[in-house]
Design a protein around this motif. Structure first.
Motif, short mmCIF file in Angstrom:
data_model
loop_
_atom_site.label_atom_id
_atom_site.label_comp_id
_atom_site.label_asym_id
_atom_site.label_seq_id
_atom_site.Cartn_x
_atom_site.Cartn_y
_atom_site.Cartn_z
N LEU A 43 0.35 -1.02 0.18
CA LEU A 43 0.11 -0.07 -0.03
C LEU A 43 0.88 1.35 0.10
O LEU A 43 0.47 2.18 0.01
CB LEU A 43 -0.88 -0.15 1.24
N ASN A 44 1.98 1.46 0.04
CA ASN A 44 2.94 1.89 0.16
C ASN A 44 4.15 1.79 -0.52
O ASN A 44 5.11 1.56 -0.29
CB ASN A 44 3.44 2.72 1.47
N THR A 45 4.04 1.48 -2.11
CA THR A 45 4.50 1.73 -3.21
C THR A 45 6.28 2.64 -2.30
O THR A 45 6.31 3.63 -2.56
CB THR A 45 3.82 1.66 -4.43
N GLY A 46 7.84 1.99 -2.48
CA GLY A 46 8.81 1.96 -2.36
C GLY A 46 9.08 2.28 -1.32
O GLY A 46 10.18 2.74 -0.44
N LEU A 47 8.30 2.03 0.05
CA LEU A 47 8.88 2.29 1.79
C LEU A 47 9.43 0.70 1.83
O LEU A 47 8.37 -0.35 1.14
CB LEU A 47 7.06 2.44 2.60
N ALA A 48 10.24 0.89 2.74
CA ALA A 48 11.35 -0.61 3.25
C ALA A 48 10.38 -0.50 4.55
O ALA A 48 10.90 0.60 5.13
CB ALA A 48 12.51 -0.07 2.63
N GLY A 58 15.82 -8.24 10.22
CA GLY A 58 16.77 -8.42 9.66
C GLY A 58 16.20 -8.05 7.85
O GLY A 58 17.31 -8.66 6.93
N LYS A 59 15.29 -8.67 7.91
CA LYS A 59 14.68 -9.22 6.19
C LYS A 59 13.73 -7.59 6.15
O LYS A 59 12.85 -7.49 6.22
CB LYS A 59 13.98 -10.31 6.66
N ARG A 60 14.24 -7.57 4.83
CA ARG A 60 14.03 -6.26 3.56
C ARG A 60 12.40 -6.75 3.07
O ARG A 60 12.75 -7.34 2.00
CB ARG A 60 14.65 -5.60 3.05
N PHE A 61 11.66 -6.05 3.41
CA PHE A 61 10.12 -5.79 2.34
C PHE A 61 10.00 -4.86 1.62
O PHE A 61 10.07 -4.07 3.13
CB PHE A 61 8.97 -6.28 2.97
N ILE A 62 10.18 -4.81 0.43
CA ILE A 62 9.49 -3.55 -0.18
C ILE A 62 9.32 -4.27 -1.46
O ILE A 62 8.88 -5.23 -2.05
CB ILE A 62 10.80 -2.83 -0.65
N SER A 63 7.54 -3.31 -2.06
CA SER A 63 7.17 -3.37 -3.10
C SER A 63 7.04 -2.51 -3.95
O SER A 63 6.77 -0.81 -3.53
CB SER A 63 5.35 -4.07 -2.82
N ARG A 64 7.05 -2.61 -6.03
CA ARG A 64 7.14 -1.90 -6.32
C ARG A 64 5.76 -1.96 -7.25
O ARG A 64 5.61 -0.65 -7.43
CB ARG A 64 8.47 -1.85 -7.71
N GLY A 65 4.72 -2.79 -7.18
CA GLY A 65 3.96 -3.18 -7.74
C GLY A 65 2.63 -2.50 -7.11
O GLY A 65 1.10 -3.01 -7.18
N GLY A 66 2.62 -2.42 -6.20
CA GLY A 66 1.26 -2.19 -5.00
C GLY A 66 0.32 -3.34 -4.72
O GLY A 66 0.74 -4.44 -5.13
#
Length: 667
Positions: A223-228, A233-241
């Motif tokens: 819901l917040n594209t670009g937010l990591a 220790g594990k990184r989550f991020i979305s570009r497709g929303g």
């Protein structure tokens, strides 16, 4: 496809007193209290005491962390929401979340709380910046309550704000200030750190489970594209929303690539699949509204109407939405939710001066979805074919369903197989906590139902007893739901004939014997729900009851009448696994008397009381993309007889411990 065993306080509400001499004494005392009602009896609770006495008002159900919507996860969400709001306002592109044991630490890199207001923001109710829509125009939380609830419900709560090279920190315990620092210089980046440990006296025996935190984290990134968000220790991020959300959550292949549409303050994605029913994910200002609300209602109406007008056919909306999988996210000013846990949107307007939610959503979908269908006629053709198939199936079943519903209605008037409760999940009014506790046990026959029936809570616990083994529903047409009396009566009892929006019980619990026949009936019921009502599973309504396999008690105590584990001598143990059995035998030594429970009917009502009470153990049935449900059902419930037979022969394990005594088991 089931999750680990858990104790679920909220599947049970303590039964009312049955009326004894003690009740008469209590009534007399109560009357005396009422008679003495005066100004001295009026008192005002301070903020933290009210939260601690009525935590359900602020965080919903309590629980021990064994369920995805238990309160300890709401505490995490309340703290994360503040960092999300900062990101939405353009400050801070990363949030770190660490969960170690029972302690949670959240660090955002926003602007940081104004240093002179750290105490107020964390410990004074109805205090915050979000009342001013200029600062937080479309915030998740607006009432200034969330982080205070976390504070009051934690044995340790620490908050530190860093702003413009200075920091301020405060330590609390159960809402009381323990230590407050002065302003200090620092080289740390701006932002806010919150660390808390939930109070074990409120969240008894709680344990954070990563499998419930990860979906929460993923939803925030969708819901917040670009937010990591860095979780342990594990990184989550979305570009497709929302497109990523749908792709990650679909358990079946879509008929066409999901349609993805974005506009100012609104985003939707929609597709169809070869499955029965509808499946939706809805969000408001980043909050997962699991119970929908005005925005989801508007989406379903607008999407159906737009497709109907595009095809220029008089399609029924139910045919258009059959098999639909969609997600919608909108942002509104000053959202109104129906409870503090914010699971259902009640707002009628998107803002003080904006249009209604229905018009805002409807206008967007009318324009964007219609344009998409005109530009992508191949997708439109696939949708048309799916809708026509749904229409043909519905019309072909019209006669069957009408007769079946009439039959079910007549039978239900005197249906001895259904012992209903007083409070239902779909009641328009009533106590929300009790509605969430509404449960139905599906048992195999009258014998299995006997013990549950005698000690159930008649307010919130119903019982439906099967007449025998249900039909294997794998690969059969939908009309089997109505032609088969067992399934017809079951779906009528659950009120899911038209979909699960009208579901009468929040918790549907399969309660079968722990033997071969019981396991088979369990598989047949799971197949039924997976085939025809997968959204029951995806919405977290389906459970499997776990009952003890063994009772191990001190034979000497047994002769004296010792009967349950709550007795003062603690000489009786109920064991759900072989490991628990061995541990109990080791405690009792040579005096251990072992009873093997093969069927629910073998457990006395007095003993069964604890097994559907506050410490009830259930497994929630889940459905994930990686489960490969079609392949599993084909193998275990399909017609590949020889392949399955060979598998059983190759993997058959025969255990016969009837000859073992307590000394052998101790060894």
């Amino acid at each position: 496809m089931t999750e680990d065993t858990f104790n679920n306080d909220d599947l049970f509400t303590a039964p009312e007193d049955t009326g004894t001499d003690n009740d008469l004494d209590s009534t007399t005392e109560a009357e005396a209290e009422v008679t003495g009602y005066s100004e001295d009896e009026i008192r005002t609770l301070d903020w933290k005491e009210h939260i601690r006495r009525r935590p359900g008002m602020y965080i919903g159900k309590l629980g021990d962390g064994s369920n995805f919507d238990d309160g300890i996860y709401v505490l995490i969400k309340e703290v994360l929401d503040n960092g999300i709001d900062e990101f939405m306002m353009g400050y801070g592109k990363q949030i770190t979340l660490d969960v170690e044991g029972g302690t949670v630490t959240v660090r955002d890199y926003g602007r940081g709380i104004p240093l002179g207001k750290v105490v107020d923001v964390s410990s004074k109710m109805n205090t915050g910046a979000k009342y001013d829509s200029k600062a937080f125009k479309k915030s998740v939380g607006l009432n200034g309550v969330g982080i205070k609830a976390v504070n009051a419900l934690s044995t340790e709560f620490f908050i530190r704000s860093v702003r413009d090279g200075q920091s301020k920190s405060v330590s609390y315990s159960r809402g009381e200030i323990i230590e407050e620092s002065r302003l200090e210089s620092t080289d740390d980046p701006d932002g806010t750190l919150v660390r808390f440990t939930p109070d074990v006296s409120i969240f008894r025996d709680f344990q954070f489970q990563e499998k419930y935190i990860v979906p929460l984290v993923k939803n925030y990134t969708y819901l917040n594209t670009g937010l990591a968000i860095v979780f342990n220790g594990k990184r989550f991020i979305s570009r497709g929303g929302l497109l990523d959300l749908l792709r990650d959550n679909m358990s079946v292949e879509p008929l066409y690539a999901p349609i993805h549409l974005k506009g100012d303050d609104i985003e939707i994605t929609v597709t169809h699949a070869n499955q029965r029913g509808e499946e939706y994910y809805s969000f408001v200002n980043g909050q997962h509204t699991t119970q929908g609300g005005t925005h989801l209602t508007a989406f379903k109406e607008a999407a159906s109407r737009t497709m109907k007008e595009y095809f220029k056919r008089d399609f029924d909306y139910s045919d258009i939405r059959n098999g639909m999988i969609a997600a919608i996210s909108i942002k509104v000013e000053e959202p109104v939710f129906e409870s503090q846990t914010k699971t259902k949107l009640g707002s009628r307007d998107v803002g003080p001066e904006g249009p209604t939610v229905a018009k805002f959503v409807g206008d967007f979908i009318k324009t964007e979805l219609d344009n998409y269908l005109h530009r992508n006629t191949d997708v439109a053709d696939i949708i048309l074919k799916k809708v026509q198939e749904s229409e043909r199936e519905r019309k072909a079943m019209a006669g069957v369903t009408k007769l079946a519903r009439e039959k079910a209605k007549k039978v239900n008037l005197h249906n001895k197989k259904l012992l209903d409760c007083r409070i239902h999940f779909n009641d328009p009014k009533g106590d929300e906590e009790k509605k969430r506790a509404s449960s139905i046990f599906i048992t195999e026959g009258d014998s299995a139902a006997g013990s549950i029936t005698k000690i159930r809570n008649v307010e919130t616990q119903a019982v439906f007893s099967l007449r025998g083994k249900p039909k294997n529903s794998y690969g059969v047409p939908a009309k089997i739901l109505y032609e088969n009396d067992e399934f017809n009566l079951l779906q009528a009892a659950l009120n899911i004939e038209e979909g699960i929006d009208g579901l009468r019980y929040n918790n549907v619990i399969i309660a079968t014997d722990a033997d071969v026949d019981g396991m088979h009936i369990r598989l047949l019921l799971l197949t039924f729900f997976l085939q025809f009502f997968p959204d029951m599973i995806k919405k977290g309504h389906l459970y499997v009851l776990q009952t003890p396999l063994f009772r191990v008690r001190n034979s000497k105590t047994a002769k004296r009448g010792g009967r349950n584990k709550n007795a003062a001598n603690e000489e009786t143990y109920y064991c759900y696994t072989d490991e628990e059995r061995v541990a109990a035998i080791n405690k009792l030594g040579d005096n251990a008397e072992i009873t093997r429970f093969k069927g629910l009917g073998e457990i006395s009502p007095d003993e069964f009381r604890g097994f559907i009470g506050p410490d009830m153990r259930v497994d929630r049935v889940t459905l994930r993309k990686e489960d490969a449900v079609d392949e599993l059902l084909e193998f275990y419930m399909g017609k590949n007889t020889m392949e399955r037979q060979n598998f059983i022969i190759d993997n058959l394990v025969v255990e016969d411990d009837s000859h073992l005594n307590s000394e052998d088991l101790q060894d």
